[in-house]
Design a protein around this motif. Sequence first.
Motif, PDB file in Angstrom:
ATOM      1  N   VAL A 225       0.823  -1.208   0.000  1.00 13.48           N
ATOM      2  CA  VAL A 225       0.000   0.000   0.000  1.00 13.48           C
ATOM      3  C   VAL A 225       0.865   1.270   0.000  1.00 13.48           C
ATOM      4  O   VAL A 225       0.435   2.322   0.464  1.00 13.48           O
ATOM      5  CB  VAL A 225      -1.018   0.031   1.178  1.00 13.48           C
ATOM      6  N   GLY A 226       2.066   1.134  -0.574  1.00 17.41           N
ATOM      7  CA  GLY A 226       2.954   2.296  -0.670  1.00 17.41           C
ATOM      8  C   GLY A 226       2.314   3.453  -1.423  1.00 17.41           C
ATOM      9  O   GLY A 226       2.585   4.615  -1.135  1.00 17.41           O
ATOM     10  N   ALA A 227       1.445   3.137  -2.380  1.00 18.46           N
ATOM     11  CA  ALA A 227       0.825   4.199  -3.176  1.00 18.46           C
ATOM     12  C   ALA A 227      -0.329   4.868  -2.431  1.00 18.46           C
ATOM     13  O   ALA A 227      -0.730   5.976  -2.769  1.00 18.46           O
ATOM     14  CB  ALA A 227       0.322   3.622  -4.504  1.00 18.46           C
ATOM     15  N   LEU A 228      -0.879   4.212  -1.421  1.00 16.97           N
ATOM     16  CA  LEU A 228      -2.016   4.783  -0.692  1.00 16.97           C
ATOM     17  C   LEU A 228      -1.586   5.499   0.585  1.00 16.97           C
ATOM     18  O   LEU A 228      -2.259   6.405   1.059  1.00 16.97           O
ATOM     19  CB  LEU A 228      -3.029   3.679  -0.321  1.00 16.97           C
ATOM     20  N   VAL A 229      -0.472   5.059   1.159  1.00 18.46           N
ATOM     21  CA  VAL A 229      -0.039   5.626   2.443  1.00 18.46           C
ATOM     22  C   VAL A 229       1.069   6.648   2.199  1.00 18.46           C
ATOM     23  O   VAL A 229       2.134   6.313   1.681  1.00 18.46           O
ATOM     24  CB  VAL A 229       0.455   4.513   3.400  1.00 18.46           C
ATOM     25  N   GLU A 230       0.794   7.876   2.576  1.00 17.25           N
ATOM     26  CA  GLU A 230       1.767   8.963   2.404  1.00 17.25           C
ATOM     27  C   GLU A 230       2.337   9.306   3.779  1.00 17.25           C
ATOM     28  O   GLU A 230       1.569   9.572   4.705  1.00 17.25           O
ATOM     29  CB  GLU A 230       1.020  10.169   1.811  1.00 17.25           C
ATOM     30  N   THR A 231       3.653   9.267   3.927  1.00 26.32           N
ATOM     31  CA  THR A 231       4.234   9.484   5.255  1.00 26.32           C
ATOM     32  C   THR A 231       4.952  10.835   5.336  1.00 26.32           C
ATOM     33  O   THR A 231       5.593  11.267   4.380  1.00 26.32           O
ATOM     34  CB  THR A 231       5.252   8.372   5.594  1.00 26.32           C
ATOM     35  N   HIS A 232       4.813  11.474   6.477  1.00 23.85           N
ATOM     36  CA  HIS A 232       5.505  12.746   6.729  1.00 23.85           C
ATOM     37  C   HIS A 232       5.908  12.829   8.190  1.00 23.85           C
ATOM     38  O   HIS A 232       5.201  12.329   9.053  1.00 23.85           O
ATOM     39  CB  HIS A 232       4.591  13.937   6.412  1.00 23.85           C
ATOM     40  N   THR A 233       7.018  13.510   8.445  1.00 25.46           N
ATOM     41  CA  THR A 233       7.433  13.764   9.826  1.00 25.46           C
ATOM     42  C   THR A 233       6.813  15.080  10.279  1.00 25.46           C
ATOM     43  O   THR A 233       6.933  16.091   9.586  1.00 25.46           O
ATOM     44  CB  THR A 233       8.968  13.857   9.918  1.00 25.46           C
TER      45      THR A 233
END
Length: 291
Positions: free
Chosen positions: A199-207
């Motif tokens: 699900v790399g394309a659905l989950v957007e990660t940020h600090t």
Amino acid sequence: MAQTRIYMNASKSEADALFKLLDARFEEDGLPISVFEADEENGRFEVSLYAEEEDADRVFNEVGEAVATLPDPPQLLREVLPEIDWVAHSLEGLKPVRVGRFLIHGSHDRNLRRIGDLAIEIEAGLAFGTGHHGTTAGCLQAIADLLKREKPRNALDLGTGSAVLAIALARAARIPVLATDIDPIATQVAAENARLNGVGALVETHTAPGFHNRIFAERKPFDLIVANILARPLMRLAPQMANHLTPGGALILSGILERQRDAVVASYVNQGFRHFRTQAREGWVTIVLRR
Ligand code: SAH
């Protein structure tokens, strides 16, 4: 891959100014920047920038040049962060966790997957969230229950840790999920786990500490927010939670001890939330609210 943390100590107002300066200066490089309260008693903050080891000298010099434009430039410090050792931190020996249709397991337990399972593979690493903690399991249960009744269009997982909840949401509902954490190592692990679970394309990660990142304004409003942090920060975040949630949207909170429940609910009711349900697990409660 080793990372270097370049950091400086500052008062609250200096930290805000430093964050703005560095955020603008390093936006294109995409370097994570965080601000956190290092000493609550004396109101001292640490502003940190995280660089890959091979870029660390260049970034250190550039940060130095950027802050030298300030009237009272802070002293720059640096430290090399420990490398993530996946082997030493593997889930070996830990049993998989089943909550609703979710099965959270380590790579050594892939063979336990059954048809119909929403299997999520997580290795215990430097980020919190293998499903073994009562707060994580409570959130997974609340997510499973909620998705039976409704389909949110998007979601936010604040304090994502290993990204276990963000992955569960993306896998079960096929919706975009913004996953944030104050800890850049967690964010890095979260991105890797999301990719490993397809699900790399659905989950957007940020600090980001709390809502301190412009990505929230770009992605809001959220139909669903889950936050498994702790009672005190959750109470402080209540107004911003209200501000980022779609009217009628759902909020799942955990990391709250039973005796803290009433205070947390009260601070959210103050912001126009309605209490929907509380579920207890191992002394911790998970609260579901609606705006
Ligand atoms: N969501 C995962 C991890 C929960 S642990 C699960 O349910 O298992 C809590 C996480 O919140 C940690 O990774 C911690 O770094 C992060 N965190 C703590 N305070 C935060 C804040 N103010 N803003 C963003 N993240 C925070």
